[in-house]
Design a protein around this motif. Structure first.
Motif, short mmCIF file in Angstrom:
data_model
loop_
_atom_site.label_atom_id
_atom_site.label_comp_id
_atom_site.label_asym_id
_atom_site.label_seq_id
_atom_site.Cartn_x
_atom_site.Cartn_y
_atom_site.Cartn_z
N GLN A 1 0.81 -1.21 0.00
CA GLN A 1 0.00 0.00 0.00
C GLN A 1 0.85 1.27 0.00
N ASN A 2 1.94 1.26 0.77
CA ASN A 2 2.78 2.46 0.83
C ASN A 2 3.47 2.72 -0.50
N CYS A 3 3.98 1.67 -1.14
CA CYS A 3 4.60 1.85 -2.46
C CYS A 3 3.59 2.37 -3.48
N THR B 1 0.99 4.14 -3.03
CA THR B 1 0.49 5.49 -2.77
C THR B 1 1.61 6.51 -2.76
N HIS C 1 4.84 6.28 -1.48
CA HIS C 1 5.73 6.36 -0.33
C HIS C 1 6.59 5.09 -0.22
N CYS D 1 8.15 1.34 2.46
CA CYS D 1 7.69 0.04 1.95
C CYS D 1 7.58 -0.95 3.10
N GLU D 2 6.56 -1.78 3.07
CA GLU D 2 6.32 -2.73 4.16
C GLU D 2 7.45 -3.75 4.30
N ASP E 1 11.34 10.84 1.79
CA ASP E 1 9.99 10.50 1.33
C ASP E 1 9.89 10.65 -0.19
#
Length: 362
Positions: free
Chosen positions: A93-95, A97, A99, A103-104, A309
């Protein structure tokens, strides 16, 4: 293929340049001939604190030329000039969106010692060597996933650009991407190394009215003023919080701490004006903070920022354009060393002789 690489065999040991084996690029990977690579404090931490499995080939600010493509690569071509940046999965999800710096699986992919598919690419006399930051650029060649690779203009000196992949991206991105200071606002930068000086140059680009550099080395403070700082404070000689509040009539709107030194982090918070924002990018140990007085009572914000970021494939070309326009003179930060001088480069970085050492490969 056989390559030369600086191998870290054990915690705290010097780098030893040896012949090692590099596997062929797999699906979505490329083989990059390394032209130059930056020396970063994170490499020293990895060597001295073993934050990645050892033995390893460290290095994570590589720049080079693509020599061979693995299957499935669609965004790059042989002969492209590239900067290598951090590894990320591309599908969490972070990648997705924008960010990838959070990354998880960031820690697994950058510090876990393995490639994107969690296997090894490097070996020495039959023993597997850890990969660092998805690239291991302390070698004459690297195999890298295309997500980590940023294409850059061929009309810029490639040996200069490697640090854009980490240190310079971190400083500039913290200002331009995370804090986003308004025109005519005020900012203090704590630590005038490569990260801090990059933040100062970025603050000048945004039009900050007052840019205050804080360090304990006069030579770095002089360079900070040359690069855009309006004020320079030697933290070993003055009361930094008192001076900043006097200069800004109450405190800065923004602050960036690059030092990771607990008393300096406290200064960074205390010298903010109400509703001010502080970004912490230095590796900071456990410390005490008076949350009520230092943060909550005046509505301040304290945030951690990783790698500015940034989305490297978008942000690094933007920094290159600023450099070409004369607005981001990163060439004033660097000192070049030959690859065989790697231990000297690290020692000079530790002593402050070099702000941003860059290793060049013949």
């Amino acid at each position: 293929m056989k390559i030369k690489a600086a191998v870290t065999h054990g915690k705290g040991q010097v780098f030893r340049i040896e012949e090692v084996e590099l596997a062929e690029p797999k699906m979505n990977e490329v083989l990059v001939k390394i032209v130059a690579t930056g020396v970063c404090h994170t490499d020293a931490v990895a060597r001295d604190a073993a934050i990645a499995p050892l033995p390893a080939v460290l290095g994570h600010e590589g720049a080079g030329i693509i020599e061979r493509l693995g299957q499935g690569v669609t965004t790059l071509e042989e002969g492209d000039h590239v900067v290598l940046s951090f590894a990320h999965c591309g599908h969490c999800q972070n990648c997705l969106t924008g960010h990838p710096t959070v990354c998880e699986t960031f820690n697994d992919l950058n510090f876990g010692g393995v490639a994107n598919d969690f296997s090894h690419r490097l070996s020495h006399n039959g023993q597997e060597l850890s990969t660092f930051f998805g690239q291991s650029s302390f070698g004459t060649y690297a195999v890298v996933h295309e997500r980590n690779v940023v294409k850059v203009d061929k009309d810029v000196d490639l040996t200069l650009l490697g640090p854009l992949g980490c240190g310079i991206q971190t400083g500039a991105g913290t200002v331009l991407n995370s804090l986003q200071p308004e025109f005519s606002s005020t900012i203090a930068i704590y630590g005038a190394g490569a990260v801090g000086l990059s933040a100062i140059m970025a603050a000048k680009i945004t039009g900050c009215k007052q840019i205050i550099a804080v360090d304990i080395h006069e030579s770095r403070l002089e360079l900070a003023k040359e690069l855009g700082a309006t004020h320079a404070l030697n933290g070993s000689q003055v009361d930094v919080v008192k001076e900043i509040k006097a200069i800004t009539n109450g405190g800065t709107n923004y602050a960036v701490d690059t030092t990771g030194v607990p008393p300096v982090v406290r200064q960074c918070l205390q010298a903010l004006r109400p509703l001010g924002k502080a970004a912490i990018v230095g590796v900071t140990p456990e410390m005490n903070i008076d949350v009520h007085n230092d943060i909550m009572a005046e509505g301040k914000t304290m945030m951690g920022v990783i790698e500015g970021d940034a989305v490297p494939r978008v942000f690094i070309p933007q920094l290159v354009e600023y450099y070409k326009a004369g607005r981001f003179p990163i060439d004033k930060l660097v000192k070049y060393y030959e690859f065989e001088q790697i231990n000297e480069a690290f020692e000079d970085s530790k002593k402050g002789v070099a702000i941003k050492p860059i290793l060049r490969f013949n």
